[in-house]
Write a protein that holds these residues in place. Structure first.
Motif, PDB file in Angstrom:
ATOM      1  N   GLN A  49       0.824  -1.213   0.000  1.00 62.74           N
ATOM      2  CA  GLN A  49       0.000   0.000   0.000  1.00 62.74           C
ATOM      3  C   GLN A  49       0.857   1.262   0.000  1.00 62.74           C
ATOM      4  O   GLN A  49       0.374   2.336  -0.345  1.00 62.74           O
ATOM      5  CB  GLN A  49      -0.926  -0.014   1.216  1.00 62.74           C
ATOM      6  N   ARG A  50       2.140   1.115   0.360  1.00 66.73           N
ATOM      7  CA  ARG A  50       3.062   2.249   0.352  1.00 66.73           C
ATOM      8  C   ARG A  50       3.958   2.255  -0.884  1.00 66.73           C
ATOM      9  O   ARG A  50       4.954   2.961  -0.925  1.00 66.73           O
ATOM     10  CB  ARG A  50       3.908   2.228   1.618  1.00 66.73           C
ATOM     11  N   GLY A  51       3.587   1.441  -1.879  1.00 68.96           N
ATOM     12  CA  GLY A  51       4.268   1.503  -3.155  1.00 68.96           C
ATOM     13  C   GLY A  51       5.394   0.520  -3.355  1.00 68.96           C
ATOM     14  O   GLY A  51       6.208   0.678  -4.268  1.00 68.96           O
ATOM     15  N   HIS A  52       5.453  -0.550  -2.527  1.00 65.32           N
ATOM     16  CA  HIS A  52       6.490  -1.560  -2.676  1.00 65.32           C
ATOM     17  C   HIS A  52       5.945  -2.815  -3.358  1.00 65.32           C
ATOM     18  O   HIS A  52       4.748  -3.108  -3.282  1.00 65.32           O
ATOM     19  CB  HIS A  52       7.075  -1.940  -1.308  1.00 65.32           C
ATOM     20  N   ARG A  53       6.820  -3.524  -3.986  1.00 68.22           N
ATOM     21  CA  ARG A  53       6.527  -4.848  -4.566  1.00 68.22           C
ATOM     22  C   ARG A  53       7.322  -5.847  -3.732  1.00 68.22           C
ATOM     23  O   ARG A  53       8.547  -5.940  -3.843  1.00 68.22           O
ATOM     24  CB  ARG A  53       6.972  -4.880  -6.023  1.00 68.22           C
ATOM     25  N   VAL A  54       6.644  -6.590  -2.871  1.00 71.07           N
ATOM     26  CA  VAL A  54       7.287  -7.389  -1.833  1.00 71.07           C
ATOM     27  C   VAL A  54       7.318  -8.864  -2.229  1.00 71.07           C
ATOM     28  O   VAL A  54       6.293  -9.433  -2.616  1.00 71.07           O
ATOM     29  CB  VAL A  54       6.554  -7.222  -0.480  1.00 71.07           C
ATOM     30  N   HIS A  55       8.497  -9.471  -2.089  1.00 69.72           N
ATOM     31  CA  HIS A  55       8.691 -10.895  -2.382  1.00 69.72           C
ATOM     32  C   HIS A  55       9.155 -11.616  -1.118  1.00 69.72           C
ATOM     33  O   HIS A  55      10.101 -11.175  -0.460  1.00 69.72           O
ATOM     34  CB  HIS A  55       9.753 -11.090  -3.469  1.00 69.72           C
ATOM     35  N   ALA A  56       8.502 -12.708  -0.795  1.00 72.44           N
ATOM     36  CA  ALA A  56       8.912 -13.550   0.330  1.00 72.44           C
ATOM     37  C   ALA A  56       8.887 -15.003  -0.114  1.00 72.44           C
ATOM     38  O   ALA A  56       7.984 -15.417  -0.844  1.00 72.44           O
ATOM     39  CB  ALA A  56       7.978 -13.353   1.530  1.00 72.44           C
ATOM     40  N   ILE A  57       9.873 -15.770   0.329  1.00 71.10           N
ATOM     41  CA  ILE A  57       9.918 -17.194  -0.003  1.00 71.10           C
ATOM     42  C   ILE A  57       9.836 -18.018   1.273  1.00 71.10           C
ATOM     43  O   ILE A  57      10.211 -17.557   2.352  1.00 71.10           O
ATOM     44  CB  ILE A  57      11.198 -17.565  -0.780  1.00 71.10           C
ATOM     45  N   ASP A  58       9.311 -19.226   1.133  1.00 73.46           N
ATOM     46  CA  ASP A  58       9.431 -20.203   2.220  1.00 73.46           C
ATOM     47  C   ASP A  58      10.889 -20.655   2.246  1.00 73.46           C
ATOM     48  O   ASP A  58      11.357 -21.343   1.316  1.00 73.46           O
ATOM     49  CB  ASP A  58       8.521 -21.409   1.975  1.00 73.46           C
ATOM     50  N   LEU A  59      11.628 -20.246   3.266  1.00 72.38           N
ATOM     51  CA  LEU A  59      13.034 -20.605   3.367  1.00 72.38           C
ATOM     52  C   LEU A  59      13.191 -22.114   3.570  1.00 72.38           C
ATOM     53  O   LEU A  59      12.245 -22.803   3.962  1.00 72.38           O
ATOM     54  CB  LEU A  59      13.682 -19.836   4.510  1.00 72.38           C
ATOM     55  N   ARG A  60      14.384 -22.607   3.311  1.00 69.74           N
ATOM     56  CA  ARG A  60      14.627 -24.056   3.369  1.00 69.74           C
ATOM     57  C   ARG A  60      14.104 -24.673   4.679  1.00 69.74           C
ATOM     58  O   ARG A  60      14.403 -24.197   5.768  1.00 69.74           O
ATOM     59  CB  ARG A  60      16.116 -24.338   3.257  1.00 69.74           C
ATOM     60  N   GLY A  61      13.322 -25.738   4.512  1.00 67.38           N
ATOM     61  CA  GLY A  61      12.800 -26.455   5.668  1.00 67.38           C
ATOM     62  C   GLY A  61      11.530 -25.885   6.248  1.00 67.38           C
ATOM     63  O   GLY A  61      10.975 -26.446   7.192  1.00 67.38           O
ATOM     64  N   HIS A  62      11.050 -24.775   5.702  1.00 68.63           N
ATOM     65  CA  HIS A  62       9.883 -24.075   6.235  1.00 68.63           C
ATOM     66  C   HIS A  62       8.748 -24.065   5.213  1.00 68.63           C
ATOM     67  O   HIS A  62       8.986 -24.085   4.003  1.00 68.63           O
ATOM     68  CB  HIS A  62      10.244 -22.643   6.600  1.00 68.63           C
ATOM     69  N   GLY A  63       7.523 -23.972   5.715  1.00 68.64           N
ATOM     70  CA  GLY A  63       6.377 -23.848   4.828  1.00 68.64           C
ATOM     71  C   GLY A  63       6.309 -24.960   3.806  1.00 68.64           C
ATOM     72  O   GLY A  63       6.344 -26.145   4.148  1.00 68.64           O
ATOM     73  N   HIS A  64       6.259 -24.577   2.534  1.00 70.64           N
ATOM     74  CA  HIS A  64       6.157 -25.552   1.453  1.00 70.64           C
ATOM     75  C   HIS A  64       7.507 -25.963   0.897  1.00 70.64           C
ATOM     76  O   HIS A  64       7.572 -26.668  -0.123  1.00 70.64           O
ATOM     77  CB  HIS A  64       5.287 -24.988   0.322  1.00 70.64           C
ATOM     78  N   SER A  65       8.591 -25.544   1.525  1.00 80.23           N
ATOM     79  CA  SER A  65       9.906 -25.960   1.053  1.00 80.23           C
ATOM     80  C   SER A  65      10.059 -27.469   1.184  1.00 80.23           C
ATOM     81  O   SER A  65       9.706 -28.061   2.209  1.00 80.23           O
ATOM     82  CB  SER A  65      11.011 -25.275   1.863  1.00 80.23           C
ATOM     83  N   ALA A  66      10.627 -28.083   0.144  1.00 77.84           N
ATOM     84  CA  ALA A  66      10.832 -29.537   0.140  1.00 77.84           C
ATOM     85  C   ALA A  66      12.241 -29.916   0.574  1.00 77.84           C
ATOM     86  O   ALA A  66      12.670 -31.049   0.332  1.00 77.84           O
ATOM     87  CB  ALA A  66      10.545 -30.084  -1.256  1.00 77.84           C
ATOM     88  N   ALA A  67      12.963 -28.998   1.203  1.00 72.59           N
ATOM     89  CA  ALA A  67      14.348 -29.275   1.607  1.00 72.59           C
ATOM     90  C   ALA A  67      14.420 -30.435   2.588  1.00 72.59           C
ATOM     91  O   ALA A  67      13.616 -30.539   3.517  1.00 72.59           O
ATOM     92  CB  ALA A  67      14.978 -28.039   2.236  1.00 72.59           C
ATOM     93  N   ARG A  68      15.406 -31.307   2.382  1.00 71.31           N
ATOM     94  CA  ARG A  68      15.695 -32.345   3.359  1.00 71.31           C
ATOM     95  C   ARG A  68      16.406 -31.712   4.553  1.00 71.31           C
ATOM     96  O   ARG A  68      17.043 -30.654   4.421  1.00 71.31           O
ATOM     97  CB  ARG A  68      16.571 -33.431   2.739  1.00 71.31           C
ATOM     98  N   PRO A  69      16.342 -32.333   5.725  1.00 72.07           N
ATOM     99  CA  PRO A  69      17.010 -31.739   6.890  1.00 72.07           C
ATOM    100  C   PRO A  69      18.475 -31.386   6.653  1.00 72.07           C
ATOM    101  O   PRO A  69      18.943 -30.336   7.104  1.00 72.07           O
ATOM    102  CB  PRO A  69      16.845 -32.819   7.962  1.00 72.07           C
ATOM    103  N   ALA A  70      19.200 -32.218   5.924  1.00 75.23           N
ATOM    104  CA  ALA A  70      20.614 -31.943   5.670  1.00 75.23           C
ATOM    105  C   ALA A  70      20.819 -30.700   4.811  1.00 75.23           C
ATOM    106  O   ALA A  70      21.919 -30.127   4.791  1.00 75.23           O
ATOM    107  CB  ALA A  70      21.268 -33.143   5.001  1.00 75.23           C
ATOM    108  N   GLN A  71      19.774 -30.265   4.099  1.00 78.62           N
ATOM    109  CA  GLN A  71      19.870 -29.072   3.247  1.00 78.62           C
ATOM    110  C   GLN A  71      19.465 -27.798   3.984  1.00 78.62           C
ATOM    111  O   GLN A  71      19.573 -26.704   3.416  1.00 78.62           O
ATOM    112  CB  GLN A  71      18.966 -29.247   2.019  1.00 78.62           C
ATOM    113  N   VAL A  72      19.010 -27.928   5.214  1.00 78.72           N
ATOM    114  CA  VAL A  72      18.478 -26.780   5.948  1.00 78.72           C
ATOM    115  C   VAL A  72      19.614 -26.083   6.691  1.00 78.72           C
ATOM    116  O   VAL A  72      19.949 -26.432   7.830  1.00 78.72           O
ATOM    117  CB  VAL A  72      17.363 -27.209   6.916  1.00 78.72           C
ATOM    118  N   THR A  73      20.224 -25.110   6.024  1.00 78.09           N
ATOM    119  CA  THR A  73      21.313 -24.320   6.602  1.00 78.09           C
ATOM    120  C   THR A  73      21.075 -22.849   6.321  1.00 78.09           C
ATOM    121  O   THR A  73      20.432 -22.481   5.329  1.00 78.09           O
ATOM    122  CB  THR A  73      22.680 -24.712   6.016  1.00 78.09           C
ATOM    123  N   LEU A  74      21.610 -21.996   7.176  1.00 78.03           N
ATOM    124  CA  LEU A  74      21.494 -20.557   6.961  1.00 78.03           C
ATOM    125  C   LEU A  74      22.197 -20.154   5.667  1.00 78.03           C
ATOM    126  O   LEU A  74      21.691 -19.318   4.910  1.00 78.03           O
ATOM    127  CB  LEU A  74      22.099 -19.797   8.144  1.00 78.03           C
TER     128      LEU A  74
END
Length: 255
Positions: A49-74
């Motif tokens: 509403q303030r004029g931004h185009r905002v992008h957010a992703i499900d980071l590895r291991g979260h939400g709909h991410s299909a990452a295996r536990p071994a792939q879940v790193t910062l």
């Protein structure tokens, strides 16, 4: 209005949420450990509403991410954030992250400062702590207990007593996370050695005055390393992008 896209980052299927006009100022925002891109809906809607185009992703291991536990790193999450900029063809977006997402954003900024317009860090730890390793017990203890303990760190006593919709949503999201992925996040987080300054990039930092998870003194240590101004929001808990969106946006301002 929220746009939902199924994408791959680092070869791993995940989901991206997008808010705002196509010609808006581009923003990439990273969520907390245990949450997902949908937890940023209030922020994304208000920023749009303030004029931004905002992008957010499900980071590895979260939400709909299909990452295996071994792939879940910062480090892997930060690489995915950088890849998302290319995938969505974003021209020097603003970068913002909260809690774990702030660390991920900081890593992405330090890896390539020229890619970004500015950086904002909200309620993040200054380094990994032994206490983080002690949180990696979900496989043994179950996510229900983990979720209860987590929201107690994230919100005020009043929030916990009154249970507004954002508290209910946050607890449900943490509870739904796979325990092995949760444990992987915190084992890796415990090894985080601290922040690197993204040379030449403007940085802002934010803390909640009532944050028991990362108090203002902790966030101040990040601000000192990054050469950032610290804004402390009165009466605010850890999850500022649930509870104090307008105040954050007012202080964050235009690029």
């Amino acid at each position: 209005m929220t746009t939902i896209e199924s994408i791959k980052l680092g070869g791993i299927p995940t989901t991206a949420l997008i808010w705002g006009p196509e010609d808006g100022v581009p923003v990439v925002v990273a969520h907390s450990a245990g949450l997902d891109a949908a937890s940023l809906t209030s922020f994304g809607t208000a920023a749009a509403q303030r004029g931004h185009r905002v992008h957010a992703i499900d980071l590895r291991g979260h939400g709909h991410s299909a990452a295996r536990p071994a792939q879940v790193t910062l480090r892997g999450m930060a690489a995915d954030v950088l890849e998302a900029v290319e995938l969505f063809a974003l021209d020097r977006p603003r970068l913002l992250g909260i809690s774990m997402g702030g660390v991920v954003a900081g890593m992405a900024a330090a890896a390539d400062p020229s890619r970004w317009r500015d950086l904002a860090v909200l309620c993040s730890p200054d380094r990994g702590y032994p206490a983080f390793e002690s949180r990696a017990v979900a496989w043994r203890e179950g996510m229900a207990m983990i979720a209860r303990e987590t929201i107690e760190r994230w919100f005020t006593e009043t929030d916990l007593a009154e249970r507004p919709s954002h508290v209910v949503e946050a607890e449900a999201t943490v509870r739904a996370m796979h325990p092995l992925r949760w444990d992987a996040v915190w084992r890796d987080f415990a090894q985080f050695e601290g922040w690197s300054r993204p040379e030449g990039l403007p940085v802002r930092s934010f803390a909640g005055a009532r944050d028991v998870s990362t108090p203002p003194a902790v966030v101040q240590r990040i601000a000192d390393v990054l050469g950032a101004e610290l804004t402390v929001l009165p009466d605010a808990p850890h999850q500022l992008l649930y509870t104090h969106v307008d105040e954050v946006l007012d202080a964050w301002g235009a690029a």
